[in-house]
Structures are given as C-alpha cells and as structure tokens.
Scaffold this active site. Structure first.
Site: not given
Ligand SMILES: [Mg+2]
Length: 216
Positions: A9, A11
């Site tokens: 992922d 952020d």
C-alpha cells in the site's frame, strides 16, 4: 512457501502524507472559520474526502450549499496536490528503501496497490518508482478496497499468484482486501489493526524476509 513478490500500500506504508492532508484540511476549515485541530484530524483517518468534509462542516455547525461543498472539496485537493510536490527521497518511511533494495537483490518482484490517484507521482518524487514491477493505483481499479482487485491486479502484472506474494498494509480496508484476495498480509505502522493481519511490524525496518519465508 517461497515468497516471490511484495506488494505495498502507498500511504502509511511507503510514505506518510498525513501531514499534507492535515494542513490542507486545516486551510479548508479556515474558510469556514473553523479552528481545525490535530485531534479533529484523527476522526478523518481512513475516510473519504467527501465524508471528511461533512465531518468538518458538522464541527462548524454551519450549513453550506452543494456548490460551496464542491468548491471546498476542490480547494482541499488543490492544496494537498501542491504540498505533495515538495515530497522527496527523505520522505520514504523508515526501512522502505532498504527493504526494496534487499528484495531486488533476491529477485523478488515489487508492486504497489494503492487507492491514491497520485501514487505514480508520489513514487516518482520519492525516487523509488523504477524499483517496482507493477503499480496499480486508484485510476486502475473499478472496485476500491476492501475489494481485492487492486492487489490481484498488481500480482497479475508481476506474473505471480496471490499465494506467492505478501501484502503490506496500514488500514483495515486494505488488510481485508488482501485477505479476500488470498494474500498473506503484514500490518505496519498502525497497532490498531495488528490483530487483523497475519503479522505486524512497527516499521519496515523490523521486517526480515528470511524469517517470514519460514513462518508462512
Ligand atoms: Mg494506507
């Protein structure tokens, strides 16, 4: 199981743009004469831009027209986009660059699975974009997390099956997405979701590839 791919992922895992979001929301709240604090900001984590704005408006106790609402959304995003242009290599979270390089040296494929529409731009600013074999962002999926599509597409582009990859996530929806896709998932940076994942590391400095290969 031999791990052949790592999918991240963006952020909260590779970079934190939390401060950028906070500053942008604070300036947006100022337009509503609202003093938006870090504590208020806690309530916005993991929720969409539209719902975040609704919460801020609720804090002010005022009403805004649908037109004003849309203007405020655009205003927030413009400030945010402006501020992320200042991101650089030093903004990668601890252990990120080392892990990516270590994986590369072991012929492990690397992917990104992010809901952010700005993923490519951010990876470029961090100067790590070229290390990835697959980058799937918010523009490349029809169903958002917790649907597994973003991670499945990343694995497909890496030429691997879900069982051959590990996903790194910091949010509940992402952990659920990875599990739904049949991936092993390691939570990082967010102790509140540690229990949901197969394993937890505080930062990527604490991740050791060989140990996980044995335990999975
Ligand atoms: Mg995240």
């Amino acid at each position: 199981m031999k791990i052949k791919g790592l999918i991240f992922d963006l952020d909260g895992v590779l970079v934190s743009t939390e401060k950028n979001h906070f500053t942008a929301w604070k300036k947006t709240a100022e337009r509503l004469e609202c003093d938006f604090t870090e504590l208020d900001n806690e309530q916005l984590k993991g929720i969409s831009r539209v719902d975040s704005l609704k919460k801020i408006i609720a804090l002010t106790g005022t009403n805004v027209s649908p037109v004003e609402f849309d203007e405020l959304l655009i205003f927030k995003n413009e400030i945010y986009l402006e501020s992320i242009r200042e991101l650089g290599p030093a903004d990668a979270l601890p252990g990120v660059v080392e892990l990516l390089q270590q994986a590369k040296a072991h012929d492990i494929k690397l992917g990104v699975g992010s809901s952010s529409k700005n993923a490519n731009a951010i990876l470029e600013l961090l100067q790590i974009k070229d290390l990835f074999d697959a980058i799937i962002d918010g523009n490349g999926v029809s169903a958002p997390k917790p649907d597994p599509e973003v991670f499945l597409n990343a694995a497909r582009d890496m030429g691997l099956s879900a069982a051959e990859c590990i996903v790194f996530e910091d949010a509940e929806s992402g952990i659920m997405a990875a599990k739904a896709g049949g991936f092993k998932v390691i939570a990082t940076g967010n102790p509140h979701v540690a229990e949901l994942a197969h394993a937890y590391v505080e930062t990527l400095i604490d991740f050791n590839l060989s140990i996980y290969e044995e335990s999975f």
